[in-house]
Design an enzyme around this catalytic site. Sequence first.
Site, PDB file in Angstrom:
ATOM      1  N   LYS A 246       0.921  -0.721   0.134  1.00 15.21           N
ATOM      2  CA  LYS A 246       0.164   0.951   0.017  1.00 15.21           C
ATOM      3  C   LYS A 246       1.253   1.395   0.274  1.00 15.21           C
ATOM      4  CE  LYS A 246      -3.555  -2.373   2.115  1.00 15.21           C
ATOM      5  NZ  LYS A 246      -5.032  -2.122   3.854  1.00 15.21           N
TER       6      LYS A 246
ATOM      7  N   TYR B  73     -12.516  -3.146  -2.798  1.00 16.44           N
ATOM      8  CA  TYR B  73     -13.111  -2.916  -1.564  1.00 16.44           C
ATOM      9  C   TYR B  73     -14.738  -3.727  -1.376  1.00 16.44           C
ATOM     10  CZ  TYR B  73      -8.484  -2.201   0.926  1.00 16.44           C
ATOM     11  OH  TYR B  73      -7.150  -2.626   1.387  1.00 16.44           O
TER      12      TYR B  73
ATOM     13  N   PHE C 114     -16.035   4.033   7.715  1.00 11.70           N
ATOM     14  CA  PHE C 114     -13.849   4.367   6.904  1.00 11.70           C
ATOM     15  C   PHE C 114     -14.197   4.210   5.492  1.00 11.70           C
ATOM     16  CE2 PHE C 114     -14.358   0.185   8.230  1.00 11.70           C
ATOM     17  CZ  PHE C 114     -13.695   0.114   7.248  1.00 11.70           C
TER      18      PHE C 114
ATOM     19  N   ASN D 177      -1.495  -0.536   7.331  1.00 14.72           N
ATOM     20  CA  ASN D 177      -0.864  -1.907   7.728  1.00 14.72           C
ATOM     21  C   ASN D 177      -0.432  -2.079   6.532  1.00 14.72           C
ATOM     22  OD1 ASN D 177      -3.658  -2.059   6.000  1.00 14.72           O
ATOM     23  ND2 ASN D 177      -4.539  -2.685   7.321  1.00 14.72           N
TER      24      ASN D 177
ATOM     25  N   HIS E  76      -1.637  -5.743   1.842  1.00 16.29           N
ATOM     26  CA  HIS E  76      -3.397  -6.248   1.004  1.00 16.29           C
ATOM     27  C   HIS E  76      -2.846  -7.131   0.415  1.00 16.29           C
ATOM     28  CE1 HIS E  76      -6.504  -7.444  -0.158  1.00 16.29           C
ATOM     29  NE2 HIS E  76      -6.501  -8.099  -1.117  1.00 16.29           N
TER      30      HIS E  76
ATOM     31  N   GLU F 106      -9.541 -10.626  -7.001  1.00 18.04           N
ATOM     32  CA  GLU F 106      -8.678  -9.541  -7.146  1.00 18.04           C
ATOM     33  C   GLU F 106      -7.863  -9.540  -8.536  1.00 18.04           C
ATOM     34  OE1 GLU F 106      -7.671  -9.381  -3.182  1.00 18.04           O
ATOM     35  OE2 GLU F 106      -9.621  -8.698  -2.797  1.00 18.04           O
TER      36      GLU F 106
END
Length: 150
Positions: free
Chosen positions: A9, A49, A57, A117, A120, A131
Site C-alpha cells: 500500500k 473493497y 471509514f 497497515n 494487502h 482480485e
Amino acid sequence: MERTFFMIKPDGVKRGLIGEVIHRIERRGFTIEKLDMLEATPEQLKKHYSALVKKSFFPELVAYMTSGPVVIGIIKGNRVVDSWRTMMGVTNPKDALPGTIRGDFGQAPGDTGGIFNIVHGSDSRESAKNEIELWFGKEESQKDQTESQE
Ligand code: DAT
Ligand code: MG
C-alpha cells in the site's frame, strides 16, 4: 499450486518497505509471478473493497489507498492464500503480532481510526481470483483457475 493477489500500500511504498516485503515473500519460498507499480483509482478501489463501500471509514480508506503509488503482484505457492495472510498479520496493527509485516511496520496512530497497515492480501481463493482479474485482467485470472485445480 495456489496463487494469491498482494499489494504494498502507499504507506509501505513511501516508507521504503518494498524491498522488505518482497524479501519476506522470497525468503518464505513463494514465487513472485507478476509485479507492477501503479496509482490505484477510486473506481478500482470501489471494486476491490466492494464489501466495505458502505462502511463509515470507506472515504478515509480511499484517501489512504490513493495517497501514492502501490505495488501489486501475484504470488504462487502451497497454500499461499492463508500463509500470506498469516505473514501480513491481522488488520489493525495495534493487534498484529510482532514478526508479522503489520505487527512490525504497521501504524494505527489515532484512537478513533486510521489504519496504515502496509500490505494487502486476498482473504480466500475466490477473492484471489476476483482480485487477480480486477488488477491483472481476465486472462491472468483464468490461468489461476486452471492452476488452482492442481
Ligand atoms: P484486511 O486488509 O485485513 O483484509 P479488511 O478487508 O477488513 O481487512 O479491510 C480492508 C482495509 O480497510 C484494511 O486493511 C484497513 C481498512 N480498515 C478496515 N477496518 C477499518 C476501520 N475500522 N477503520 C479504518 N480503516 C479500516
Ligand atoms: Mg480484506
